[in-house]
Design an enzyme around this catalytic site. Structure first.
Site, PDB file in Angstrom:
ATOM      1  N   HIS A  37       0.823  -1.220   0.000  1.00  0.00           N
ATOM      2  CA  HIS A  37       0.000   0.000   0.000  1.00  0.00           C
ATOM      3  C   HIS A  37       0.855   1.267   0.000  1.00  0.00           C
ATOM      4  CE1 HIS A  37      -3.794  -2.189   0.659  1.00  0.00           C
ATOM      5  NE2 HIS A  37      -3.076  -2.969   1.435  1.00  0.00           N
ATOM      6  N   ASN A  51     -10.226  -3.021   1.973  1.00  0.00           N
ATOM      7  CA  ASN A  51      -9.877  -2.976   0.556  1.00  0.00           C
ATOM      8  C   ASN A  51     -11.127  -2.678  -0.268  1.00  0.00           C
ATOM      9  OD1 ASN A  51      -7.072  -3.561   0.659  1.00  0.00           O
ATOM     10  ND2 ASN A  51      -7.477  -5.754   0.829  1.00  0.00           N
TER      11      ASN A  51
END
Length: 485
Positions: free
Chosen positions: A54, A127
């Site tokens: 990320h 997510n």
């Protein structure tokens, strides 16, 4: 307006920011040029370790507003009344690429949301997909290594990607999501967000419920084909950042509607799927969506490094009325995320403005360490219990206790009646339209056909066959055709 004066880090005015101090005109630079040395030393230290996953992200501030009464499900104060608003910060991200990667790529997207509640910060770190590739945290480092750059070739290798998946049949469901139409969102505004894991809510009477979070985009879901994405990356590698920034600057504030699926705790043991397996979903026919509220983003950060790069999220930041479940991947993240931020930002990262509570007062015995700015009252004791009226425990458990039994050791999770690695992947495939299936097959075959080992290809094909006979047959034929070209 009067001219602002440029200063050094210590606040002294800078006389000349265009020329270094030298030993005579044209001579060598002298060590006493404190301004030059300070600038170069700071420049060398401007970057911090990027996130292992990320790394590439965008973010914005906003608020969450409760629209429906959920007090029968949780005693979380920020959800206690209709109309209640809580300030939030949301960070979007891609998973696999580095900080300099492109936005419009085929990759899951992070959806990390921080609620600045008056009972402390609550982090919901999810997510844009409701499932994930693996269900045990011991496999997570290996999974990420397989998706990152190979240590020898220095590039992402299809052999590594598909070899790991060949030995991880539980990934078939998420692969079907990722290779489908929603694998490349058109923008961060046009995708859903999910908590992905199962969490626990506890009401004022102590009743426990297991929940899954669904943030449905109010802009509508829009995605890019592989061809459209390649064109977008060529035009603007920062396309999602650009879109989010400009939309909010124009006053076009993106929003999502939060729904939850709710399972009474007593039903978990006998549910047909393991409700704590992050590679599975709960079908909506079993547990329908219940609306909770609305999330709105209405303010861009003033400094991307300070507020997006330094934003720190951890799934173990709960508030009373919300807690974890036995989801093994979630349990692993409870440690790993906070530990990652201590490594990247230091033990006092929670004192940075973007991470510090805004509606709650921090009062504990944490002291010192690098970059400590919060010291409590000047003469407070730094231990507990004490006789000096320092902060003390409430004695109230934030969530209901979870019953455990059995022997310690490494165990496979007991299977529920429908627990296999392929059933839900097949269900997802059968929900797709003909055109969606065509694109899914083309995306899978495009990657799998690049694998050099026949045995790895065969293992992956067996997973698609097990999910659905047509699915497996079509992937096999498409891979064969590409390899024969």
């Amino acid at each position: 307006m009067s001219q602002r004066v440029l200063t050094t880090e210590s606040g002294a005015p800078v006389a000349d920011n265009q020329n270094s101090a030298t030993a005579g005109a044209g001579g060598p630079i002298i060590v006493q040029d404190q301004h030059l040395l300070e600038k170069l030393a700071r420049f060398n230290r401007e970057r911090i370790p990027e996130r292992v996953v990320h790394a590439r992200g965008s973010g914005a501030y906003g608020y969450f507003e409760v629209t429906d009464d959920v007090t029968g499900l949780t005693r979380a104060d920020f959800l206690s009344e209709v109309g209640r608003r809580t300030e939030t910060f949301l960070r979007f991200s891609t998973v696999a690429d580095s900080l300099g990667g492109a936005d419009a790529v085929r990759d899951p997207r992070g959806f990390a949301l921080k609620f600045y509640t008056n009972e402390g910060n609550y982090d919901l770190v999810g997510n844009n997909t409701p499932v994930f590739f693996v269900k045990d945290p011991v496999k997570f480092p290996d999974f990420i290594h397989s998706q990152k750059r190979d240590p020898f070739t220095g590039r992402q290798e299809p052999d590594n990607v598909w070899d790991f998946w060949a030995h991880s049949p539980e990934a078939t469901h998420q692969i079907t999501w990722l290779m489908g139409d929603r694998g490349i969102p058109a923008s961060y505004r046009h995708m859903n967000g999910y908590g992905s894991h199962t969490y626990q809510w506890t009401n004022a009477e102590g009743e426990a419920f297991f929940v899954k979070y669904h943030f449905k985009t109010n802009q509508g879901v829009r995605s890019l084909s592989a061809e459209q994405a390649a064109e977008q990356v060529g035009k603007d590698a920062d396309s999602h950042q650009t879109d989010l920034l400009q939309a909010i600057e124009r006053g076009v504030n993106p929003s999502w509607t939060l729904h939850v699926q709710v399972m009474p705790a007593a039903e978990a043991a006998d549910y047909r799927f393991n409700p704590f397996d992050v590679t599975k979903v709960w079908p909506h026919a079993d547990y329908p969506l219940r609306r909770v509220g609305r999330l709105v983003l209405d303010r861009n950060p003033d400094n991307v490094f300070a507020e997006v790069e330094q934003a720190a999220f951890s799934p173990n930041n709960f508030v009373p009325g919300i807690g974890p479940s036995p989801d093994k991947m979630l349990q692993g993240r409870l440690f790993a995320y906070a530990d990652a931020q201590r490594y990247r930002l230091g033990v006092n990262h929670t004192q940075l403005p973007v991470n510090a509570p805004k509606a709650a007062v921090v009062d504990n015995y944490g002291r010192d360490g690098l970059h400590a700015t919060r010291h409590g009252s000047r003469r407070d004791k730094n231990y507990e219990p004490n006789s000096y009226a320092g902060p003390s425990q409430t004695g109230e458990a934030p969530a209901a206790p979870l019953a455990v039994h059995g022997w310690t050791g490494t165990h496979e999770v007991p299977a529920h009646t429908k627990d296999d690695d392929f059933f839900q992947a097949g269900e997802l495939y059968r929900l797709m339209s003909a055109d969606e299936r065509n694109r899914l097959i083309a995306n899978i075959a495009g990657g799998l056909s690049q694998v050099t080992r026949d045995d790895v290809i065969e293992k992956n094909l067996s997973h698609f066959h097990a999910a659905d006979a047509e699915y497996g047959k079509r992937v096999e034929e498409a891979v064969r055709a590409l390899r024969e070209d």
